[in-house]
Design an enzyme around this catalytic site. Structure first.
Site, mmCIF file in Angstrom:
data_model
loop_
_atom_site.group_PDB
_atom_site.id
_atom_site.type_symbol
_atom_site.label_atom_id
_atom_site.label_comp_id
_atom_site.label_asym_id
_atom_site.label_seq_id
_atom_site.Cartn_x
_atom_site.Cartn_y
_atom_site.Cartn_z
ATOM 1 N N CYS A 80 -6.699 -6.623 2.773
ATOM 2 C CA CYS A 80 -8.024 -6.479 3.410
ATOM 3 C C CYS A 80 -9.070 -7.300 2.664
ATOM 4 C CB CYS A 80 -8.487 -5.022 3.412
ATOM 5 S SG CYS A 80 -7.166 -3.829 3.454
ATOM 6 N N HIS B 217 0.812 -1.220 0.000
ATOM 7 C CA HIS B 217 0.000 0.000 0.000
ATOM 8 C C HIS B 217 0.850 1.278 0.000
ATOM 9 C CE1 HIS B 217 -3.247 -2.670 0.670
ATOM 10 N NE2 HIS B 217 -2.935 -2.938 1.912
#
Length: 455
Positions: free
Chosen positions: A43, A11
């Protein structure tokens, strides 16, 4: 020409690289990534495992090809083995052929992320004991779970809880083990976790809470998990015990918290000049307590990565800190939280109180008017808002983002009570439930000191 080296590309790394490439087209950017893929949204693992997301490509928001188009040199399957932040050099090993190379940099961006905590349990080396962090893990979990009937998940944080739901929906016998007495204890107070635990149990999930894993048993492959209070059949075990920052490379070269999380200032600079860090390898500034904390979340990572690019040449945009805002859907329940829970506030030594409201989210004359449970935690003396939690069958999770802004701006309960929210019977009541919570903690009105004051 500015030479930028980036270590790690999930990320924070992806956000830092893409923005650096756009802002400084002349810069030479080299990224070192030990995996064979980048930017995997971990996620989404439970959605992928549960079959809700069928094409995993949607869980990647960038690729080595996209970075190459931006002029970035991507060295995939390359592990950085040493860094000299003073001499501005690094050594990396090509994991395909074992060759080593040396590189120099003007600016170093450390986005090495985190790695699952794996205690040294007896029997940890048995087959079918898996981690849940990256794309390769998720593929292994999917493959192995096809043949598995009894799945044990160790760790009742977000990933653990999402996985047990996904496995149960896939028809598996599932057990969830955690040393804490409650699931999701970092994120929610007991009023919420009691209800979620009942929901999991109603779906046939076995909860083994307040139990510590002692060992794994099996002949080559795991078939049993033994805790200090029981034993559970298992042909597949997933460890979701938590994460630790991946920062051994910089040990002793930059300031860190005790757990190894790199400390950065509001411009993402480490204590060493020209070395920047972001994401799960870092500590963040946690606004509810005003202290550095370790809160590994994708949201923090993309924000921090984007800010590195903005501040790489000169301090330009400050990081505002975080409230650790997060959400989760468990079966029919939409749940979100921000800031401190009541338990966490006490642990932080803050004298806190809370308002708990259970109300129908919109007028009772509407055809449906589901119940919403909202709890707002605030500091007793100042009435400053510290945190909030919400749960409802209808999706009202966005209102936790509103409370996040309130905490960010040090707002008080009486401001929440009277802040301007719209009213429309489709959506809410004349007093929005956030207002109602604020009204539940208004300051006392001074009493009249002597007779005749109002005469």
């Amino acid at each position: 020409m500015m030479k930028v080296a980036v270590i790690g590309c999930t990320h924070a790394g992806t956000a830092a690289i893409v923005n650096t490439a756009k802002l400084y087209p002349e810069a030479e950017i080299t990224v070192y990534e030990r995996n064979d893929n980048i930017s995997f949204l971990s996620c989404g693992i439970a959605l992928y495992v549960g079959g809700m997301v069928e094409d995993p490509q949607g869980l990647f928001y960038s690729s080595p090809q996209q970075l190459a188009e931006l002029g970035v040199i991507t060295k995939m399957r390359h592990e950085v083995i040493s860094v000299d932040t003073t001499g501005k050099t690094l050594r990396a090993r090509n994991l395909e052929n074992g060759e080593e190379l040396e590189d120099t940099f003007d600016k170093l961006i450390v986005t090495t992320g985190s790695w699952p905590v794996v205690p040294k349990f007896e029997g940890i080396g048995l087959d079918n004991i898996l981690l849940s962090k990256n794309f390769n893990h998720s593929n292994t979990i999917i493959e192995k779970s096809k043949q598995a009937n009894h799945i044990v998940v160790v760790g009742a944080g977000y990933i653990g809880v999402e996985l047990v739901e996904a496995f149960q929906l896939n028809g598996k016998q599932v057990t969830l083990i955690d040393a804490e007495d409650r699931i999701l204890s970092k994120y929610l107070d007991a009023e919420y976790t009691d209800k979620i635990e009942k929901s999991l149990q109603d779906h046939g999930i076995v909860l083994a809470l307040g139990e510590k894993v002692v060992r794994f048993e099996g002949e080559g492959t795991v078939n049993k998990v033994v805790t200090d209070r029981g034993e559970y059949e298992a042909d597949l075990v997933i460890l979701c015990i938590g994460f630790r920052p991946n920062t051994v490379l910089l040990q002793g070269q930059v300031d860190m918290l005790d757990n190894g999380a790199i400390v950065v200032d509001e411009y993402m600079r480490t204590s060493t000049r020209d070395v920047y860090a972001a994401g799960d390898s870092c500590a963040i500034f946690y606004n509810p307590t005003g202290k550095a904390a370790y809160i590994p979340l994708a949201t923090n990572a993309v924000r921090m990565g984007t800010l590195i690019a903005r501040n790489l040449v000169a301090p330009t945009v400050k990081y505002m800190g975080t409230q650790g805002t997060s959400g989760i859907k468990i079966y029919e329940d939409n749940i979100a939280g921000t800031g401190l829970t009541e338990v966490a506030a006490k642990e932080a030594g803050i004298e806190a109180e809370a308002v708990m409201i259970t109300d129908n989210y919109r007028p009772e004359f509407m055809p449906t008017h589901e119940e919403v449970m909202l709890k707002v935690v605030y500091e007793k003396g100042t009435r400053r808002i510290l945190g909030a939690q919400i749960m409802s069958k209808v999706d009202l999770t966005q209102s936790i983002n509103t409370i996040s802004v309130c905490i960010q701006n040090s707002m008080k309960m009486e401001e929440l009570a009277f802040v301007d929210f719209f009213f429309q019977p489709h959506y809410n009541k004349p007093w929005n439930f956030l207002n109602t919570a604020g009204l539940g903690a208004l300051p006392e009105v001074p009493t009249i000191a002597k007779e005749g004051v109002l005469a």
